[in-house]
Each structure stands twice: as structure tokens, then as C-alpha cells.
Enzyme design. Sequence first.
Site, PDB file in Angstrom:
ATOM      1  N   VAL A 161      15.040  41.264  18.492  1.00  0.00           N
ATOM      2  CA  VAL A 161      16.052  41.103  17.450  1.00  0.00           C
ATOM      3  C   VAL A 161      15.964  39.722  16.816  1.00  0.00           C
ATOM      4  O   VAL A 161      16.419  39.522  15.687  1.00  0.00           O
ATOM      5  CB  VAL A 161      17.462  41.341  18.034  1.00  0.00           C
ATOM      6  N   GLU A 162      15.362  38.762  17.504  1.00  0.00           N
ATOM      7  CA  GLU A 162      15.329  37.390  16.993  1.00  0.00           C
ATOM      8  C   GLU A 162      14.007  37.085  16.287  1.00  0.00           C
ATOM      9  O   GLU A 162      13.886  37.305  15.094  1.00  0.00           O
ATOM     10  CB  GLU A 162      15.625  36.419  18.134  1.00  0.00           C
ATOM     11  N   MET A 163      12.973  36.627  17.021  1.00  0.00           N
ATOM     12  CA  MET A 163      11.717  36.290  16.360  1.00  0.00           C
ATOM     13  C   MET A 163      10.660  37.374  16.523  1.00  0.00           C
ATOM     14  O   MET A 163       9.673  37.405  15.793  1.00  0.00           O
ATOM     15  CB  MET A 163      11.224  34.939  16.865  1.00  0.00           C
ATOM     16  N   ILE A 189      14.789  38.738  12.905  1.00  0.00           N
ATOM     17  CA  ILE A 189      13.725  39.380  12.142  1.00  0.00           C
ATOM     18  C   ILE A 189      14.207  40.695  11.542  1.00  0.00           C
ATOM     19  O   ILE A 189      14.973  41.444  12.165  1.00  0.00           O
ATOM     20  CB  ILE A 189      12.505  39.603  13.062  1.00  0.00           C
TER      21      ILE A 189
END
Length: 429
Positions: free
Chosen positions: A202-204, A160
Site C-alpha cells: 500500500v505504501e511504496m 502507491i
Amino acid sequence: METGLFDVLGVAGPALLLALVVLVSMVHLELGPFTHLETPGKWLLTAALGAGVLAFIFKMSVALYLNPKPDRLLVLPHPDFSRRAAALPGPAAVLQYQPYQWQALPARAPGAATDPALVELGRQLFNETALSADGRLTCASCHDLLAAAGADGQPQAVGIGAQVGPRNSPTVWNSGFQSVLFWDGRAPSLEAQATGPILNPVEMGLSSGAEAERRLQALPAYGPAFRQAFGDPDISFTRVARALAAYERTLVTADSPYDRYVQGDQNALDPAQLRGMRLFQETGCINCHRGPAFSDASLLEKGAPLRIFPAFPNPLARRYGLDQEAGQPPGPRAWRVPSLRNVALTGPYFHNGRVRELKEAIRIMAVSQLDVAVPGVTPRQRFLFGADGQLQSVAQRSLSEADIDDLAAFLDALSSARLKTALSGRSGA
């Protein structure tokens, strides 16, 4: 000339007599007076120490009898070779080396769901943008099933806000066979792994499981879908994980040339792939990448799922920073043994994704994990103690560029025919 029983007794007898004389003298003349033992105490101590001496001499005598060539280096075979007895498939002149059971991948992962409604719900959630904070990312963003063979083709995962994570995205294909998930093996199941990326900032980037539930409850399609899958419309984060795991266990690629070969199609592998198959076993790759999933971190194997990497410091590992991890002190770390299924399709490689070429990854694994020399890396002198106790110089094993080509050819034979067709279609090849 072989060592017989009388030869062994001829060595063990005098050794035993000498040991007992030394022991009695030591106890009665030194240890006894030093500890102020009376005569009964001295003989009790002599008996106790003597039992240990007898046991040691007995073991050494048995070892000498069973190892009749003391001038030969002591080699301990991998225990796998003693318990797998099936012959290699195919032409004996090409593949015979040591007993090993080459196996095709099962069509179903262990514990795969039989309820199509649960699997379909998992498929929808795998592609659901509402599970990301900005409403733009999905699980498939880092695990594109066809365009990137279940990975993303990037060195590190991009999440993201275009944030770059510290590690490479592994393929989701055949993940249902893995006993632990994530590079560091911290998730013991697909259910435990499934929710991690959704909540990772850091991801979704979702703030909580409750936020995921709220978002899905606001979408009309999910109430009926959860009812079909679970018997009621209750949307919970636990059920999200169960559905995602159920779907991922259906992602199996058992359609490689290798699978066809071990199932009896003698024309499925070409000569280079067959040579690579033998080298894969002969060089020791199967010590960690064995079984139908080609991984000790597989539910089908009982090996150690994590390995220290790099096990042998070397310039290639340093060149690519493979002994580094963000926020951690320099040095090797324990990583999950990845499956080599579809490895030719899922580069770049290793936890940091800094190695783009499969052949370079093979070179790195040879020197880092197997202590095998490769072109471009200066061989180092190795020493081993022989059975006679003498230190002996042993030539380091090596792979040529032709060997590396053959190993790469074999690894390519682990690629799904379906995925290769999809990738070639997208590239226009």
C-alpha cells in the site's frame, strides 16, 4: 493526632491474641477432625497458619504506624516523582509543583553515525524514487521534512496508486530517540522500520528486497556511494536500511523555545506557555510524555513504550473512531506513546488522523487517558476506597477552556524554530 508506636501495639496486641485463639479453635475443632489429623499434626497445621497470621498483622501494624492519618485517601504517587529531585527551572512561583527534571533534547540521537558518507548515502536513499514500484514515491513523500514538519499533513498515508493506508504518518524528526517504531511499536529500531514502507504493497510497493537491490545496482551513482559508506560497492537491502537509519538519526530538532528555557533563557516562554508547562505536569501528562523527547517510548527513558488507548471510554473517543482499527474488533488497543516534539506542526492527530485541531487532541487525551473532565463532556462521579476501607466520593479533576489554551501554548513551545520558520515561509505568513 498522629498514631504512636504504643497506639499501634494497643491495636495489634489484642488482634494477635484474638486471631490466635480463633486459629487454634478452628484447627483443633474443625480442620483437624475433618482431615483426620492426630494431635501433632494439628499443632503443625496451627503453626503453619499462624505464621501467615502473624505476618499479616505485622504488615498492617507497620502500615498503620507509617500512615498516621487513616481518614485520608491513600494516594500512590507516580514513582517518577520519588527518583527525580531537581527543581523546576524558572520562577518558583510559576512552576513549583512536584519534583521533576525538565530537560533539553540532546543535539545527537543515541547511536548516531559519525561517518558523513553513510549519512549522505542515507539522505540519497530517503529521496530515491527507484525504491517505489512506480518510480514516483520516496520516503520523503510521507515524511516531508520542511513542508509538513517530517509528516505529510494527511489523515492517513497515501501510497502507491493513490492507495490510502489505515494509519496516520508520524513525523520522522527526532525518530532516532524512539525505542520502538510504527504506531503499534512492532519495529524495535530504525533499521527494522526503514525497510517496512518500501515493501508494503500500500505504501511504496516493491516486491522484495532483492528488487530494491537490483534497481539501485542499475543506477551508476550508487556503487561509488556504497563503497564510500561501507568500504566496498556491494549493494544490499540490509545496507539500505543501515544507511536510511543513519540519516534519520541526524534529524534532530533541539531548537525549540522550551529547550532555550530549560537551558537558562528565562524569556523563552511567555506566561501562557509557563502556565501550560505547569498544567502539563500537574494534570499528569508527564506520566507518559516525559523526558527530553516527551515520550515513554524514548531511548532516553525506561518507561513502558506502549499504552492502552483509550484507557477510559468516552464520547470524544467514540466520535472520532479512536477505539476502532480496520480489520480489528472494536475496543481500545495498545499504541506507541508518540513524542510531543513538534506536535503543534504535525497534525492531524492520533493513529487514524481524524482529529485536526491540537486543542481537540488535548481534550481527548484528558478524558481518555487521565480521566479528567473537559468542557462539553459530562463529568462522571468517581469513587475511591479510603485508608479506613470506606468508599468515598471524589470530585473528578477538570480542565477549563483556558487551561486547554495554556496547554496548547506549551505544546507549541516544543516546536522547532527552524521548522516553524520553514513552514511560515512556505505559507507566505
